[in-house]
Design an enzyme around this catalytic site. Structure first.
Site, short mmCIF file in Angstrom:
data_model
loop_
_atom_site.label_atom_id
_atom_site.label_comp_id
_atom_site.label_asym_id
_atom_site.label_seq_id
_atom_site.Cartn_x
_atom_site.Cartn_y
_atom_site.Cartn_z
N SER A 1 -2.39 -1.01 9.39
CA SER A 1 -3.52 -0.99 10.33
C SER A 1 -4.70 -1.78 9.76
O SER A 1 -5.67 -2.04 10.47
CB SER A 1 -3.94 0.45 10.63
OG SER A 1 -4.27 1.10 9.41
N GLN B 1 0.86 -1.20 0.00
CA GLN B 1 0.00 0.00 0.00
C GLN B 1 0.88 1.24 0.00
O GLN B 1 0.40 2.35 -0.14
CB GLN B 1 -0.88 0.03 1.25
CG GLN B 1 -1.81 -1.17 1.36
CD GLN B 1 -2.40 -1.26 2.76
OE1 GLN B 1 -3.42 -0.67 3.06
NE2 GLN B 1 -1.74 -2.01 3.63
N HIS C 1 -1.39 1.41 -4.44
CA HIS C 1 -1.80 2.82 -4.37
C HIS C 1 -0.93 3.74 -5.21
O HIS C 1 -0.95 4.95 -5.01
CB HIS C 1 -1.81 3.28 -2.90
CG HIS C 1 -2.81 2.54 -2.05
ND1 HIS C 1 -2.81 2.56 -0.69
CD2 HIS C 1 -3.86 1.76 -2.40
CE1 HIS C 1 -3.82 1.82 -0.23
NE2 HIS C 1 -4.46 1.32 -1.25
N CYS D 1 -6.85 16.01 -17.66
CA CYS D 1 -6.74 15.18 -18.87
C CYS D 1 -5.95 13.89 -18.61
O CYS D 1 -5.91 13.02 -19.47
CB CYS D 1 -6.13 15.96 -20.03
SG CYS D 1 -4.38 16.29 -19.82
N1 APR Z 1 6.88 -2.15 13.52
C1 APR Z 1 5.70 -2.79 13.37
N2 APR Z 1 4.54 -2.15 13.10
C2 APR Z 1 4.57 -0.82 13.03
C3 APR Z 1 5.76 -0.07 13.22
C4 APR Z 1 6.96 -0.80 13.46
N3 APR Z 1 8.14 -0.19 13.62
N4 APR Z 1 5.45 1.25 13.10
C5 APR Z 1 4.14 1.32 12.87
N5 APR Z 1 3.58 0.08 12.81
C6 APR Z 1 2.19 -0.26 12.51
C7 APR Z 1 1.16 0.50 13.32
O1 APR Z 1 0.87 -0.20 14.54
C8 APR Z 1 -0.03 0.51 12.37
O2 APR Z 1 -0.86 -0.63 12.55
O3 APR Z 1 1.97 0.11 11.17
C9 APR Z 1 0.61 0.42 10.97
C10 APR Z 1 0.51 1.68 10.16
O4 APR Z 1 -0.85 1.92 9.86
P1 APR Z 1 -1.33 3.13 8.94
O5 APR Z 1 -0.64 4.38 9.34
O6 APR Z 1 -2.82 3.13 8.96
O7 APR Z 1 -0.78 2.75 7.49
P2 APR Z 1 -1.40 1.78 6.38
O8 APR Z 1 -2.07 0.63 7.00
O9 APR Z 1 -0.32 1.53 5.41
O10 APR Z 1 -2.50 2.73 5.73
C11 APR Z 1 -3.21 2.26 4.59
O11 APR Z 1 -4.18 4.42 4.26
O12 APR Z 1 -4.09 6.76 4.06
C12 APR Z 1 -4.01 5.56 3.44
O13 APR Z 1 -3.29 5.28 1.25
C13 APR Z 1 -2.82 5.36 2.58
O14 APR Z 1 -1.73 3.31 1.94
C14 APR Z 1 -2.26 4.03 3.04
C15 APR Z 1 -3.50 3.37 3.63
#
Ligand code: APR
Length: 243
Positions: free
Chosen positions: A186, A100, A118, A129
């Site tokens: 997440s 993602q 994404h 366009c």
């Molecule tokens: N080790 C393990 N897990 C981690 C660490 C780490 N060092 N740091 C953060 N995390 C976990 C957090 O606990 C969380 O569950 O990574 C996750 C990040 O979640 P989000 O910020 O929601 O990112 P993501 O799941 O990629 O979001 C999905 O949302 O806004 C959109 O398009 C955007 O691709 C993105 C999509």
């Protein structure tokens, strides 16, 4: 760190699989996540910054956010988690990283088979366009030389459809995998977070690696709670030592 027996067996024996990665895999590189504990950029919800309506309302704000992210990403580089998943993938008969993330760090770590659900943050296109523009460096939102529309990042925003080719390809992996690693996401954004669920219905072992539990935790076979930059190199070591 204690890794359970069934995780060890599955990581050692799998032959075909995929990883679904999210912002958490790039967090140890210093790139902020979307829903992280540091809060949102300028207190803006990602839905306000990464959506057609957000861009319509305040294109400059959205452009500033992407410029800042591009800068941060250029300064960063892959971390041990990116390299470990590359090593794991290389040891499979067939393996793909379905990400993602738009930060290009899997590719920088050397992974070849990467499906970007994404898009990629370094691409741009005209909002009107659709003309593609690469390497646009501008503080102000630039205009298209064909139709004068505003230029925007060529990534998928909330409310926009994913590329059907990319999605079809991702779907295919859910039918054919022994294992799926759900890494640093997440798991609240569809359709990405549905991929592990489908793979599990088709018999894959689903292993989540995250620093905390997520909405998908109840639906996976194992959740390994910890930092991706520590857990993934350990999984790579287990995998490679068994070959
Ligand atoms: N080790 C393990 N897990 C981690 C660490 C780490 N060092 N740091 C953060 N995390 C976990 C957090 O606990 C969380 O569950 O990574 C996750 C990040 O979640 P989000 O910020 O929601 O990112 P993501 O799941 O990629 O979001 C999905 O949302 O806004 C959109 O398009 C955007 O691709 C993105 C999509």
């Amino acid at each position: 760190m204690e890794i359970k027996e069934n995780v060890i067996n599955n990581i050692k024996n799998a032959r075909r699989g995929f990883a679904l990665t999210g912002a958490g895999i790039s967090a140890p590189s210093g790139i902020p996540t979307f829903r992280g504990e540091d809060g949102f950029w300028r207190n803006k919800d990602p839905y306000e910054l990464a959506s057609p309506s957000g861009f319509k309302k305040d294109p400059q704000l959205v452009w500033d956010w992407y410029n800042e992210r591009r800068f941060n990403i250029r300064e960063a580089g892959p971390n041990p988690a990116h390299y470990a998943i590359k090593e794991i993938g290389d040891s499979f008969e067939k393996f793909v990283i379905i990400t993602q993330n738009v930060d290009n760090l899997h590719q920088q770590a050397g992974s070849k088979d990467v499906l970007e659900l994404h898009g990629n943050i370094f691409g741009n296109k005209c909002n009107l366009c659709g003309k593609i523009f690469n390497n646009v460096e501008s503080k102000e939102v630039p205009h298209c030389d064909v139709c004068d529309g505003l230029i925007r990042p060529d990534v998928i925003w909330f409310g926009e459809a994913l590329s059907s080719d990319v999605l079809k390809e991702a779907w295919r992996w859910t039918e054919n995998s022994d294992i799926c690693l759900v890494i640093g996401t997440s798991a609240v954004v569809q359709p990405a977070s549905y991929l592990p669920i489908l793979a599990r219905e088709n018999g894959a072992f689903i292993m989540e690696i995250n620093k905390s539990r997520t909405v998908i935790s109840p639906y996976v076979d194992e959740s390994i709670i910890g930092d991706v930059s520590i857990i993934l190199p350990e999984l790579a070591r287990l995998r490679l030592s068994s070959l």
